[in-house]
Design a protein around this motif. Structure first.
Motif, PDB file in Angstrom:
ATOM      1  N   GLY A 142       0.808  -1.210   0.000  1.00  0.00           N
ATOM      2  CA  GLY A 142       0.000   0.000   0.000  1.00  0.00           C
ATOM      3  C   GLY A 142       0.842   1.261   0.000  1.00  0.00           C
ATOM      4  N   VAL A 143       1.954   1.242  -0.760  1.00  0.00           N
ATOM      5  CA  VAL A 143       2.861   2.392  -0.801  1.00  0.00           C
ATOM      6  C   VAL A 143       2.988   2.874  -2.248  1.00  0.00           C
ATOM      7  CG1 VAL A 143       4.163   1.615   1.213  1.00  0.00           C
ATOM      8  CG2 VAL A 143       4.886   0.891  -1.062  1.00  0.00           C
ATOM      9  N   SER A 144       3.720   3.975  -2.436  1.00  0.00           N
ATOM     10  CA  SER A 144       3.945   4.502  -3.776  1.00  0.00           C
ATOM     11  C   SER A 144       4.925   3.612  -4.540  1.00  0.00           C
ATOM     12  CB  SER A 144       4.508   5.924  -3.701  1.00  0.00           C
ATOM     13  OG  SER A 144       5.813   5.908  -3.149  1.00  0.00           O
ATOM     14  N   ALA A 145       4.976   3.801  -5.846  1.00  0.00           N
ATOM     15  CA  ALA A 145       5.910   3.030  -6.661  1.00  0.00           C
ATOM     16  C   ALA A 145       7.354   3.315  -6.258  1.00  0.00           C
ATOM     17  CB  ALA A 145       5.694   3.344  -8.149  1.00  0.00           C
ATOM     18  N   ALA A 146       7.642   4.581  -5.937  1.00  0.00           N
ATOM     19  CA  ALA A 146       9.000   4.942  -5.527  1.00  0.00           C
ATOM     20  C   ALA A 146       9.388   4.220  -4.240  1.00  0.00           C
ATOM     21  CB  ALA A 146       9.122   6.453  -5.351  1.00  0.00           C
ATOM     22  N   ALA A 147       8.466   4.181  -3.280  1.00  0.00           N
ATOM     23  CA  ALA A 147       8.745   3.499  -2.016  1.00  0.00           C
ATOM     24  C   ALA A 147       8.871   1.993  -2.230  1.00  0.00           C
ATOM     25  CB  ALA A 147       7.644   3.801  -1.002  1.00  0.00           C
ATOM     26  N   ALA A 148       8.058   1.451  -3.122  1.00  0.00           N
ATOM     27  CA  ALA A 148       8.132   0.018  -3.407  1.00  0.00           C
ATOM     28  C   ALA A 148       9.484  -0.344  -4.012  1.00  0.00           C
ATOM     29  CB  ALA A 148       7.003  -0.380  -4.357  1.00  0.00           C
ATOM     30  N   LEU A 149       9.996   0.493  -4.904  1.00  0.00           N
ATOM     31  CA  LEU A 149      11.291   0.228  -5.525  1.00  0.00           C
ATOM     32  C   LEU A 149      12.409   0.297  -4.485  1.00  0.00           C
ATOM     33  CD1 LEU A 149      12.888  -0.364  -8.068  1.00  0.00           C
ATOM     34  CD2 LEU A 149      12.986   2.095  -8.514  1.00  0.00           C
ATOM     35  N   VAL A 150      12.303   1.224  -3.548  1.00  0.00           N
ATOM     36  CA  VAL A 150      13.287   1.309  -2.467  1.00  0.00           C
ATOM     37  C   VAL A 150      13.286   0.024  -1.656  1.00  0.00           C
ATOM     38  CG1 VAL A 150      13.832   2.458  -0.286  1.00  0.00           C
ATOM     39  CG2 VAL A 150      13.290   3.819  -2.298  1.00  0.00           C
ATOM     40  N   ARG A 151      12.099  -0.485  -1.338  1.00  0.00           N
ATOM     41  CA  ARG A 151      12.016  -1.743  -0.565  1.00  0.00           C
ATOM     42  C   ARG A 151      12.629  -2.901  -1.349  1.00  0.00           C
ATOM     43  NH1 ARG A 151       8.297  -1.992   3.698  1.00  0.00           N
ATOM     44  NH2 ARG A 151       9.077  -4.123   3.959  1.00  0.00           N
ATOM     45  N   LEU A 152      12.357  -2.938  -2.645  1.00  0.00           N
ATOM     46  CA  LEU A 152      12.898  -3.998  -3.489  1.00  0.00           C
ATOM     47  C   LEU A 152      14.422  -3.928  -3.537  1.00  0.00           C
ATOM     48  CD1 LEU A 152      11.960  -6.321  -5.378  1.00  0.00           C
ATOM     49  CD2 LEU A 152      12.074  -4.668  -7.262  1.00  0.00           C
ATOM     50  N   ARG A 153      14.955  -2.727  -3.709  1.00  0.00           N
ATOM     51  CA  ARG A 153      16.409  -2.552  -3.732  1.00  0.00           C
ATOM     52  C   ARG A 153      17.037  -2.932  -2.391  1.00  0.00           C
ATOM     53  NH1 ARG A 153      16.337   3.289  -6.813  1.00  0.00           N
ATOM     54  NH2 ARG A 153      16.824   2.543  -8.910  1.00  0.00           N
ATOM     55  N   ALA A 154      16.401  -2.499  -1.310  1.00  0.00           N
ATOM     56  CA  ALA A 154      16.947  -2.785   0.015  1.00  0.00           C
ATOM     57  C   ALA A 154      16.992  -4.287   0.275  1.00  0.00           C
ATOM     58  CB  ALA A 154      16.103  -2.087   1.081  1.00  0.00           C
ATOM     59  N   TYR A 155      15.945  -4.988  -0.154  1.00  0.00           N
ATOM     60  CA  TYR A 155      15.907  -6.440   0.031  1.00  0.00           C
ATOM     61  C   TYR A 155      17.043  -7.104  -0.741  1.00  0.00           C
ATOM     62  CZ  TYR A 155      14.040 -11.190   0.257  1.00  0.00           C
ATOM     63  OH  TYR A 155      13.884 -12.533   0.482  1.00  0.00           O
ATOM     64  N   ALA A 156      17.229  -6.687  -2.003  1.00  0.00           N
ATOM     65  CA  ALA A 156      18.282  -7.275  -2.843  1.00  0.00           C
ATOM     66  C   ALA A 156      19.662  -6.994  -2.259  1.00  0.00           C
ATOM     67  CB  ALA A 156      18.181  -6.726  -4.263  1.00  0.00           C
ATOM     68  N   PHE A 157      19.896  -5.760  -1.841  1.00  0.00           N
ATOM     69  CA  PHE A 157      21.209  -5.381  -1.320  1.00  0.00           C
ATOM     70  C   PHE A 157      21.526  -6.109  -0.021  1.00  0.00           C
ATOM     71  CE2 PHE A 157      23.891  -2.412   1.207  1.00  0.00           C
ATOM     72  CZ  PHE A 157      25.024  -2.489   0.412  1.00  0.00           C
ATOM     73  N   SER A 158      20.549  -6.213   0.858  1.00  0.00           N
ATOM     74  CA  SER A 158      20.787  -6.832   2.163  1.00  0.00           C
ATOM     75  C   SER A 158      21.093  -8.327   2.036  1.00  0.00           C
ATOM     76  CB  SER A 158      19.567  -6.639   3.072  1.00  0.00           C
ATOM     77  OG  SER A 158      18.444  -7.354   2.580  1.00  0.00           O
ATOM     78  N   ARG A 159      20.679  -8.932   0.944  1.00  0.00           N
ATOM     79  CA  ARG A 159      20.917 -10.362   0.733  1.00  0.00           C
ATOM     80  C   ARG A 159      21.952 -10.628  -0.360  1.00  0.00           C
ATOM     81  NH1 ARG A 159      16.395  -9.242   2.983  1.00  0.00           N
ATOM     82  NH2 ARG A 159      15.282 -10.712   4.343  1.00  0.00           N
ATOM     83  N   ASP A 160      22.624  -9.560  -0.789  1.00  0.00           N
ATOM     84  CA  ASP A 160      23.691  -9.674  -1.793  1.00  0.00           C
ATOM     85  C   ASP A 160      23.190 -10.379  -3.049  1.00  0.00           C
ATOM     86  OD1 ASP A 160      26.222  -9.242  -2.798  1.00  0.00           O
ATOM     87  OD2 ASP A 160      27.039 -11.122  -2.021  1.00  0.00           O
TER      88      ASP A 160
END
Length: 251
Positions: free
Chosen positions: A211-229
């Motif tokens: 239930g967030v904006s597209a920009a916020a969703a992309l940040v979450r997606l990037r953060a997930y990828a980065f945190s798990r290498d």
């Protein structure tokens, strides 16, 4: 200054520029070998003219995210994936701020400016990175990035050639569009068009899940990828395939 001297000076500079463009265009035509000119041919000339090891071209059209439309090697592909995953680096800054010519990514200033990107790029074997914006008037439509294993600046002639070839890349993007670039060879066929559309699909799915904006969703997606290498594209595929759902314990 007398008018004749001034005019002669301008004529001389213009002649030198025309000679440079003609020389580079002849090299591009030679690369094409009678086939239609593509990004692969222009970037092939760029590699030798600028003395770099890899080239990548990305585009940003309308409201879409950054799209990789050409890479010359796996190194360039990995670096563009890293840029997309982290959302930082010279290629990001060049789109909004202009030329970003980094002679040594291991320098302290680079690690401060790009704390995630700079050390990862150095570890991958990139010492110098030269990012040129692709602009139509005042509108940024993409970025051309040159990667070099060894640190150090571009020479004056290398820089001048790179600027001319950057204009040629922009012309091709505007003239041909993003879907008409034939493959350079079988190894990099995945680079000949908009890369990773699943990132956009995954972003849209996460906007609904959280239930967030597209920009916020992309940040979450990037953060997930980065945190798990992991690469952003790999995580996006998991979201699209419904192997990963944001909003639960795994996000």
């Amino acid at each position: 200054m007398p008018l004749g001297v001034r005019a002669g000076g301008w004529d001389g500079a213009s002649r030198l520029e025309d000679d440079r463009r003609l020389r580079l265009w002849r090299q591009i035509v030679g690369q094409a070998g009678g086939e239609p000119i593509t990004l692969a041919h222009v970037c092939g000339v760029m590699l030798s003219a600028a003395g770099v090891d890899a080239v990548a071209v990305t585009a940003k059209l309308e409201d879409t995210e950054r799209e990789t439309v050409y890479t010359s090697s796996r190194l360039a592909t990995d670096m563009e994936d890293l840029t997309v995953t982290l959302g930082e680096g010279p290629g990001v800054d060049a789109l909004s701020d202009g030329h970003c010519l980094v002679t040594d990514l291991a320098a302290d200033g680079c690690r401060t400016r790009w704390p995630g990107y700079a050390p990862a790029a150095v570890e991958a074997g990139v010492g110098g990175l030269f990012a040129f914006p692709l602009r139509l008037g005042g509108v940024g439509v993409g970025v051309l990035c040159l990667y070099r294993g060894e640190p150090g600046p571009l020479g004056s002639e290398q820089l001048a050639d790179a600027l001319v070839l950057t204009d040629t890349v922009l012309t091709l993007l505007l003239d041909k569009g993003l879907s008409e670039q034939p493959e350079l060879d079988g190894r990099w066929s995945e680079q000949n068009g908009a890369q990773h559309p699943e990132v956009h699909q995954a972003t849209g799915m996460i906007t609904v899940q959280l239930g967030v904006s597209a920009a916020a969703a992309l940040v979450r997606l990037r953060a997930y990828a980065f945190s798990r290498d992991r690469r952003l594209s790999e995580v996006a595929k998991d979201v699209v395939a419904r192997r990963l759902h944001f909003g639960g314990s795994e996000s």
